[in-house]
Motif scaffolding. Structure first.
Motif, PDB file in Angstrom:
ATOM      1  N   ALA A 197      40.092  32.750  36.165  1.00  0.00           N
ATOM      2  CA  ALA A 197      39.197  33.753  35.344  1.00  0.00           C
ATOM      3  C   ALA A 197      39.070  35.364  36.059  1.00  0.00           C
ATOM      4  O   ALA A 197      38.104  35.930  35.483  1.00  0.00           O
ATOM      5  N   CYS A 198      39.089  35.120  37.186  1.00  0.00           N
ATOM      6  CA  CYS A 198      38.728  36.219  38.172  1.00  0.00           C
ATOM      7  C   CYS A 198      39.605  37.275  38.030  1.00  0.00           C
ATOM      8  O   CYS A 198      40.674  37.581  37.704  1.00  0.00           O
ATOM      9  N   PRO A 199      38.942  38.636  37.101  1.00  0.00           N
ATOM     10  CA  PRO A 199      40.434  39.473  36.781  1.00  0.00           C
ATOM     11  C   PRO A 199      41.220  40.570  38.026  1.00  0.00           C
ATOM     12  O   PRO A 199      42.318  40.755  37.210  1.00  0.00           O
ATOM     13  N   ASP A 241      30.549  38.859  36.188  1.00  0.00           N
ATOM     14  CA  ASP A 241      29.435  37.682  36.227  1.00  0.00           C
ATOM     15  C   ASP A 241      31.235  36.813  35.492  1.00  0.00           C
ATOM     16  O   ASP A 241      30.807  35.685  35.330  1.00  0.00           O
ATOM     17  N   SER A 242      32.274  37.510  35.652  1.00  0.00           N
ATOM     18  CA  SER A 242      33.611  36.306  35.446  1.00  0.00           C
ATOM     19  C   SER A 242      33.999  35.078  36.016  1.00  0.00           C
ATOM     20  O   SER A 242      33.678  33.944  35.026  1.00  0.00           O
ATOM     21  N   CYS A 243      34.006  35.018  37.186  1.00  0.00           N
ATOM     22  CA  CYS A 243      33.760  33.767  38.038  1.00  0.00           C
ATOM     23  C   CYS A 243      32.189  32.662  37.285  1.00  0.00           C
ATOM     24  O   CYS A 243      32.000  31.704  37.710  1.00  0.00           O
ATOM     25  N   GLN A 244      31.298  33.899  37.006  1.00  0.00           N
ATOM     26  CA  GLN A 244      30.153  32.251  36.598  1.00  0.00           C
ATOM     27  C   GLN A 244      30.470  32.133  35.132  1.00  0.00           C
ATOM     28  O   GLN A 244      29.731  30.783  35.244  1.00  0.00           O
TER      29      GLN A 244
HETATM   30 FE1  SF4 Z   1      36.482  38.034  40.680  1.00  0.00          FE
HETATM   31 FE2  SF4 Z   1      34.005  37.255  40.622  1.00  0.00          FE
HETATM   32 FE3  SF4 Z   1      34.285  39.164  41.827  1.00  0.00          FE
HETATM   33 FE4  SF4 Z   1      34.210  39.376  39.309  1.00  0.00          FE
HETATM   34  S1  SF4 Z   1      32.563  39.105  40.658  1.00  0.00           S
HETATM   35  S2  SF4 Z   1      35.793  40.010  40.425  1.00  0.00           S
HETATM   36  S3  SF4 Z   1      35.229  37.183  38.386  1.00  0.00           S
HETATM   37  S4  SF4 Z   1      34.990  37.295  42.429  1.00  0.00           S
END
Ligand code: SF4
Ligand code: SF4
Length: 383
Positions: A197-199, A241-244
């Motif tokens: 999911a991490c962009p 918040d994408s990785c959460q």
């Molecule tokens: Fe990737 Fe998590 Fe950082 Fe967002 S917060 S860029 S999803 S590592």
């Protein structure tokens, strides 16, 4: 002194002052963390916001004389807004990440830790303590992991079985020998959803993060954001918040235990164009209480410009052209130039060409040229 008994009393007391989870850890050095930090340093993965002295980050004995235990606390925060903003057609909004909803969590956790300190000192007046939240020398996550608050996920967050990773962490070093709790078993298993999911691909296998690639870090910097990451930022004004949100352990986790953490939707999901025009005083009044305001107005305004480009909001073009012409901050002029190029069209081209006549800053000049090339490229690919 019966330290197990005092520990039980502290646990009971913590529940009465709004601490959602508490754990106890030893003060031995964090050797694994040390290796990871050294590796991060070698690879250039640091954010630059950390305590520079690695020894202080891994050795609690350097922070408090006769340190004998660390008490870790966690407070659960909401993941969903109770009240949603009413979206009107054509209105474009940015978003602050969940860790910036409500009153700055540093303030809330310091309050809880202070109450805990007072409780301990009411029992043992000569007790010595040192509390910290986020900006202290110790790694909140390493302490929480050792104290059994949760396990360290592949997304580099501490995941609690009760509240997922939507928890704020803080800790207190004490000179009291409390019995330690056991760390929790890692439950990530073969899951890799956060990595996928991490962009920006900022998560590296083995629970490492390359802060230089992480949007959460990038939104907090004060300079021009490298071009390759701008499109990935989307409408994020602060944090990511994408990785959460991708984590299955967070599914259905949404806790509203603390009134101070309830977000004002108009402030954590603000209209973008008004953000560009905020005076320092207006910024302080409106956003100053948020954790996301800690780097001041400029990064939030720069990110708002990137968000307007993300939406290709033509109605923002004149505002962006004015910023390019008049703003005294080169980061704002440079980012505006890029956004104008992204939005494109004849008016965008005119605005950029006008700016070439008086812009003196080489970085901004470069952004203008890049923006004009984007417009030309778009025109050629359409014809
Ligand atoms: Fe990737 Fe998590 Fe950082 Fe967002 S917060 S860029 S999803 S590592
Ligand atoms: Fe662990 Fe999967 Fe959550 Fe990542 S998404 S932290 S791998 S459980």
């Amino acid at each position: 002194m019966d330290y197990q008994k005092l520990k039980d009393e502290i646990i009971e007391y913590s529940k009465t002052i709004g601490i959602d989870k508490i754990g106890f850890a030893s003060t031995s050095t964090f050797d694994e963390l040390k290796n990871r930090l050294l590796r991060q340093q070698e690879l250039g993965y640091q954010s630059g916001f950390e305590e520079p002295d690695i020894e202080k980050r891994v050795n609690p004995a350097l922070l408090l004389d006769e340190a004998r235990s660390i008490i870790a606390i966690a407070l659960a925060y909401p993941s969903k807004m109770r009240i949603r903003v009413e979206s009107k057609k054509g209105e474009r909004r940015g978003i602050f990440s969940r860790a910036s909803w409500g009153i700055d969590y540093h303030v809330i956790l310091r309050d809880r830790l202070l109450k805990l300190e007072q409780f301990i000192q009411s029992k043992i007046p000569e007790a010595r303590v040192k509390s910290m939240v986020d900006t202290g020398e110790l790694s909140d996550r390493a302490v929480a992991e050792r104290a059994g608050i949760g396990w360290s996920g592949k997304n580099c967050a501490i995941i609690t079985p009760e509240f997922g990773s939507y928890v704020y962490l803080g800790e207190m070093i004490t000179n009291l020998p409390f019995p330690a709790d056991e760390p929790m078993e890692d439950r990530c298993g073969s899951c890799t959803k956060c990595l996928e999911a991490c962009p920006t691909g900022a998560l590296v296998q083995g629970g490492q993060i390359n802060a230089q690639k992480c949007i959460s870090f990038l939104t907090q910097t004060k300079d021009l954001i490298p071009v390759e990451y701008r499109d990935k930022i989307g409408n994020r004004l602060y944090g990511c918040d994408s990785c959460q949100t991708a984590c299955p352990e967070n599914k259905g986790k949404d806790f509203h235990f603390h009134e101070e953490m309830e977000p004002n939707p108009e402030e954590i999901k603000p209209l973008l164009k008004p953000v560009l025009a905020l005076s320092n005083r207006e910024f302080k009044t409106k956003f100053g209480y948020l954790a996301g305001a800690w780097r001041g107005k400029k990064p939030i305004q720069r990110n708002a410009i990137i968000a307007l480009a993300h939406f290709k909001d033509e109605s923002a073009l004149e505002d962006l052209i004015n910023l390019l012409k008049e703003d005294t901050r080169s980061v704002i002029r440079g980012t505006s130039a890029w956004a104008i190029g992204k939005i494109g069209g004849q008016r965008a081209k005119e605005g950029l060409e006008q700016a070439t006549e008086f812009e003196q800053d080489p970085n901004v000049q470069q952004e203008i040229q890049h923006a004009l090339e984007m417009i030309l490229k778009n025109k050629t690919s359409k014809s």
